[in-house]
Design a protein around this motif. Structure first.
Motif, PDB file in Angstrom:
ATOM      1  N   PHE A 191      29.698 -13.331  26.107  1.00  0.00           N
ATOM      2  CA  PHE A 191      29.121 -14.441  26.883  1.00  0.00           C
ATOM      3  C   PHE A 191      28.119 -13.917  27.916  1.00  0.00           C
ATOM      4  CE2 PHE A 191      29.249 -17.169  30.663  1.00  0.00           C
ATOM      5  CZ  PHE A 191      28.943 -18.412  30.115  1.00  0.00           C
ATOM      6  N   VAL A 192      28.447 -12.809  28.549  1.00  0.00           N
ATOM      7  CA  VAL A 192      27.547 -12.198  29.532  1.00  0.00           C
ATOM      8  C   VAL A 192      26.230 -11.806  28.877  1.00  0.00           C
ATOM      9  CG1 VAL A 192      27.177 -10.184  31.010  1.00  0.00           C
ATOM     10  CG2 VAL A 192      29.360 -11.382  31.060  1.00  0.00           C
ATOM     11  N   GLY A 213      35.103 -12.830  14.943  1.00  0.00           N
ATOM     12  CA  GLY A 213      34.486 -14.147  15.075  1.00  0.00           C
ATOM     13  C   GLY A 213      34.703 -14.733  16.456  1.00  0.00           C
ATOM     14  N   MET A 214      35.902 -14.528  17.010  1.00  0.00           N
ATOM     15  CA  MET A 214      36.190 -15.014  18.361  1.00  0.00           C
ATOM     16  C   MET A 214      35.300 -14.330  19.385  1.00  0.00           C
ATOM     17  SD  MET A 214      37.732 -16.951  20.455  1.00  0.00           S
ATOM     18  CE  MET A 214      38.866 -17.721  19.291  1.00  0.00           C
ATOM     19  N   ILE A 215      35.125 -13.022  19.238  1.00  0.00           N
ATOM     20  CA  ILE A 215      34.256 -12.297  20.177  1.00  0.00           C
ATOM     21  C   ILE A 215      32.819 -12.783  20.062  1.00  0.00           C
ATOM     22  CG2 ILE A 215      33.310 -10.017  20.752  1.00  0.00           C
ATOM     23  CD1 ILE A 215      36.049  -8.873  19.842  1.00  0.00           C
ATOM     24  N   LEU A 216      32.352 -12.979  18.832  1.00  0.00           N
ATOM     25  CA  LEU A 216      30.984 -13.477  18.626  1.00  0.00           C
ATOM     26  C   LEU A 216      30.791 -14.871  19.210  1.00  0.00           C
ATOM     27  CD1 LEU A 216      30.309 -12.335  14.936  1.00  0.00           C
ATOM     28  CD2 LEU A 216      29.066 -11.592  16.965  1.00  0.00           C
ATOM     29  N   SER A 217      31.867 -15.644  19.288  1.00  0.00           N
ATOM     30  CA  SER A 217      31.739 -17.003  19.834  1.00  0.00           C
ATOM     31  C   SER A 217      31.264 -16.985  21.275  1.00  0.00           C
ATOM     32  CB  SER A 217      33.076 -17.743  19.736  1.00  0.00           C
ATOM     33  OG  SER A 217      34.027 -17.216  20.659  1.00  0.00           O
ATOM     34  N   GLY A 218      31.502 -15.859  21.974  1.00  0.00           N
ATOM     35  CA  GLY A 218      31.007 -15.756  23.341  1.00  0.00           C
ATOM     36  C   GLY A 218      29.492 -15.895  23.417  1.00  0.00           C
ATOM     37  N   LEU A 219      28.798 -15.353  22.428  1.00  0.00           N
ATOM     38  CA  LEU A 219      27.335 -15.492  22.387  1.00  0.00           C
ATOM     39  C   LEU A 219      26.941 -16.954  22.223  1.00  0.00           C
ATOM     40  CD1 LEU A 219      26.308 -12.516  20.055  1.00  0.00           C
ATOM     41  CD2 LEU A 219      25.905 -12.687  22.518  1.00  0.00           C
ATOM     42  N   THR A 220      27.623 -17.636  21.319  1.00  0.00           N
ATOM     43  CA  THR A 220      27.315 -19.044  21.060  1.00  0.00           C
ATOM     44  C   THR A 220      27.583 -19.902  22.288  1.00  0.00           C
ATOM     45  OG1 THR A 220      27.809 -18.804  18.713  1.00  0.00           O
ATOM     46  CG2 THR A 220      27.915 -21.014  19.627  1.00  0.00           C
ATOM     47  N   ILE A 221      28.718 -19.673  22.920  1.00  0.00           N
ATOM     48  CA  ILE A 221      29.064 -20.464  24.107  1.00  0.00           C
ATOM     49  C   ILE A 221      28.068 -20.200  25.235  1.00  0.00           C
ATOM     50  CG2 ILE A 221      30.841 -20.837  25.868  1.00  0.00           C
ATOM     51  CD1 ILE A 221      32.904 -20.201  23.688  1.00  0.00           C
ATOM     52  N   ALA A 222      27.505 -19.004  25.260  1.00  0.00           N
ATOM     53  CA  ALA A 222      26.484 -18.698  26.275  1.00  0.00           C
ATOM     54  C   ALA A 222      25.288 -19.628  26.139  1.00  0.00           C
ATOM     55  CB  ALA A 222      26.039 -17.241  26.152  1.00  0.00           C
ATOM     56  N   VAL A 280      27.827 -13.489  36.923  1.00  0.00           N
ATOM     57  CA  VAL A 280      28.633 -13.684  35.715  1.00  0.00           C
ATOM     58  C   VAL A 280      29.094 -12.342  35.156  1.00  0.00           C
ATOM     59  CG1 VAL A 280      28.561 -14.450  33.317  1.00  0.00           C
ATOM     60  CG2 VAL A 280      27.605 -15.903  35.102  1.00  0.00           C
ATOM     61  N   ALA A 281      28.184 -11.368  35.095  1.00  0.00           N
ATOM     62  CA  ALA A 281      28.530 -10.040  34.578  1.00  0.00           C
ATOM     63  C   ALA A 281      29.580  -9.373  35.453  1.00  0.00           C
ATOM     64  CB  ALA A 281      27.284  -9.170  34.490  1.00  0.00           C
ATOM     65  N   LEU A 282      29.409  -9.481  36.758  1.00  0.00           N
ATOM     66  CA  LEU A 282      30.345  -8.858  37.694  1.00  0.00           C
ATOM     67  C   LEU A 282      31.729  -9.497  37.604  1.00  0.00           C
ATOM     68  CD1 LEU A 282      30.491  -6.698  39.942  1.00  0.00           C
ATOM     69  CD2 LEU A 282      29.963  -8.528  41.579  1.00  0.00           C
ATOM     70  N   ALA A 283      31.766 -10.802  37.405  1.00  0.00           N
ATOM     71  CA  ALA A 283      33.038 -11.528  37.387  1.00  0.00           C
ATOM     72  C   ALA A 283      33.909 -11.152  36.191  1.00  0.00           C
ATOM     73  CB  ALA A 283      32.769 -13.027  37.378  1.00  0.00           C
ATOM     74  N   VAL A 284      33.288 -10.723  35.103  1.00  0.00           N
ATOM     75  CA  VAL A 284      34.044 -10.405  33.888  1.00  0.00           C
ATOM     76  C   VAL A 284      34.710  -9.032  33.969  1.00  0.00           C
ATOM     77  CG1 VAL A 284      33.795  -9.977  31.394  1.00  0.00           C
ATOM     78  CG2 VAL A 284      32.634 -11.912  32.461  1.00  0.00           C
ATOM     79  N   ILE A 285      34.173  -8.138  34.791  1.00  0.00           N
ATOM     80  CA  ILE A 285      34.659  -6.744  34.838  1.00  0.00           C
ATOM     81  C   ILE A 285      36.142  -6.638  35.199  1.00  0.00           C
ATOM     82  CG2 ILE A 285      34.428  -4.549  36.052  1.00  0.00           C
ATOM     83  CD1 ILE A 285      31.416  -5.023  36.126  1.00  0.00           C
ATOM     84  N   PRO A 286      36.648  -7.315  36.228  1.00  0.00           N
ATOM     85  CA  PRO A 286      38.082  -7.196  36.545  1.00  0.00           C
ATOM     86  C   PRO A 286      38.977  -7.639  35.397  1.00  0.00           C
ATOM     87  CG  PRO A 286      36.897  -8.173  38.385  1.00  0.00           C
ATOM     88  CD  PRO A 286      35.940  -8.146  37.229  1.00  0.00           C
ATOM     89  N   ALA A 287      38.570  -8.687  34.687  1.00  0.00           N
ATOM     90  CA  ALA A 287      39.380  -9.172  33.566  1.00  0.00           C
ATOM     91  C   ALA A 287      39.476  -8.109  32.475  1.00  0.00           C
ATOM     92  CB  ALA A 287      38.778 -10.460  33.005  1.00  0.00           C
ATOM     93  N   ILE A 288      38.362  -7.449  32.181  1.00  0.00           N
ATOM     94  CA  ILE A 288      38.386  -6.390  31.176  1.00  0.00           C
ATOM     95  C   ILE A 288      39.199  -5.196  31.665  1.00  0.00           C
ATOM     96  CG2 ILE A 288      36.941  -4.693  29.964  1.00  0.00           C
ATOM     97  CD1 ILE A 288      34.789  -6.849  29.814  1.00  0.00           C
ATOM     98  N   ALA A 289      39.035  -4.845  32.925  1.00  0.00           N
ATOM     99  CA  ALA A 289      39.737  -3.683  33.477  1.00  0.00           C
ATOM    100  C   ALA A 289      41.246  -3.843  33.428  1.00  0.00           C
ATOM    101  CB  ALA A 289      39.275  -3.443  34.912  1.00  0.00           C
TER     102      ALA A 289
END
Length: 384
Positions: free
Chosen positions: A13-14, A130-139, A166-175
């Motif tokens: 999505f980012v 496919g779920m990961i790719l959906s992030g691009l579509t939702i973007a 948006v990019a910064l907000a995703v980092i803690p979730a991944i970490a």
């Protein structure tokens, strides 16, 4: 599906959001920086071309590092570069910044896909990818429009700040929510010999041909909508939303089929349908009733089907690339990203030549021809 897969979709999505977040306010950007809109459009072209070149090279260069750490570092870089971009005074600096962010973000999608594929059994990798790719579509449905709203309210430079946040907000979730696998502790170096495998060559050919086939139409979708329906401005924007919904439908269907059917049977039926759908674009222009509700509805349906059939093969193709050599999945997925960007550029260039010489009506037949060549190739090859 593990929670980590949904978190990795946020990384996609980012990428989708920051790639085109300013496109809705391109005219304002061009005016303030003292360049034409066509010149400002080079920001998008520069990002796509650089991404195509950089993705496999960057992934190869960082292959010795843990994938999760590379993903986090890439997202942090995307945040920093976009924030700095918001304050640049000259167009040339903006151009350089888009090149830089393309390099910095080159590892996001390959790493997200590679990590995601490692978190599920082989029989569920199609759905995970496919779920990961959906992030691009939702973007494109949520992220980019939100960026335009923010930019409209606070000025076009705020779109870059929005992308940074948006990019910064995703980092803690991944970490904290994406686990590190044992393989990440000592990841292998990139081995380019994987490219010689027939399944890899076939998969890359098919995905590249997909975007070469579709982008003569997608690159000129705005004027095509006006020519075929008579709609302009907000009407075009409303109809373009069918791209996002069609892409989601394509991902859902393609993800399920990727785990239930063989690769070649999937590709054969998908590319035959893709060719038929693209051919309908030329038939649309034969109706010659641009202002009718029938023609407007027809174009919406064809946009939906075009995006659905364009995206549907992606989960199966990415699954084939991952399973060709799981240890080199980051590299093969990076090559997939590279070929997609190249396909977009080639397709848009072909579209420009066709429109300039014979007009919009032939675009559908041209795209269908490329899609049919992919179908013929899938029929001819014997690799599994």
């Amino acid at each position: 599906m593990p929670m980590a897969i949904y978190i990795l979709a946020l990384a996609a999505f980012v990428v989708g959001t920051q790639s085109y977040v300013f496109s809705g306010l391109l005219a304002d950007l061009a005016c303030d920086l003292g360049v034409s809109v066509s010149t400002a459009g080079q920001l998008i072209a520069a990002f796509a071309i650089t991404s195509a070149i950089a993705s496999p090279l960057v992934v190869s260069a960082v292959s010795r590092f843990e994938r999760k750490k590379v993903l986090i570092a890439s997202l942090a870089g995307v945040s920093v570069v976009n924030l700095a971009t918001a304050f640049l005074p000259l167009f040339e600096w903006f151009l350089a910044a888009r090149v830089l962010v393309a390099i910095v973000s080159a590892g996001v999608m390959p790493m997200a896909g590679s990590i995601g594929a490692s978190l599920v059994p082989a029989e569920r990798q199609g759905q995970a990818l496919g779920m990961i790719l959906s992030g691009l579509t939702i973007a494109f449905i949520v992220g980019v429009p939100l960026g335009t709203i923010v930019g409209s309210a606070f000025g076009w430079r705020a779109t870059f700040v929005f992308a940074a946040v948006v990019a910064l907000a995703v980092i803690p979730a991944i970490a904290y929510l994406v686990p590190s696998s044992a393989a990440d502790k000592a990841p292998p170096k990139s081995d380019w010999s994987v490219v010689k495998k027939p399944i890899v060559l076939l998969a890359l050919f098919l995905i590249g041909t997909s975007f070469i086939a579709a982008y003569p139409i997608i690159a000129y979708l705005g004027p095509i909508i006006t020519a075929s329906t008579g709609l302009e401005g907000a009407g075009i924007g409303a109809m373009q939303s069918a791209i996002g919904f069609g892409s989601i439908a394509g991902l859902i269907i393609g993800s399920i089929l990727a785990d239930r059917r063989g690769f070649l049977p999937n590709m054969r039926i998908m590319y035959l349908l893709f060719a038929l759908v693209l051919g309908v674009w030329s038939i649309v222009f034969l109706t010659d009733t641009p202002s009718s509700w029938f023609n407007i509805a027809l174009v919406v349906v064809v946009i939906f089907l075009t995006s659905a059939t364009l995206i549907a093969p992606s989960p199966a193709i990415e699954k084939a690339l991952v399973q060709a050599d799981p240890e080199q999945s980051a590299l093969t997925l990076a090559l997939n990203t590279s070929v997609i960007y190249l396909g977009q550029g080639i397709g848009a260039g072909i579209g420009g030549l066709v429109v300039g010489s014979v007009g919009f009506a032939t675009l559908g037949y041209v795209g269908a021809g490329f899609a049919f060549s992919a179908f013929v190739t899938a029929m001819a090859v014997k690799t599994r």
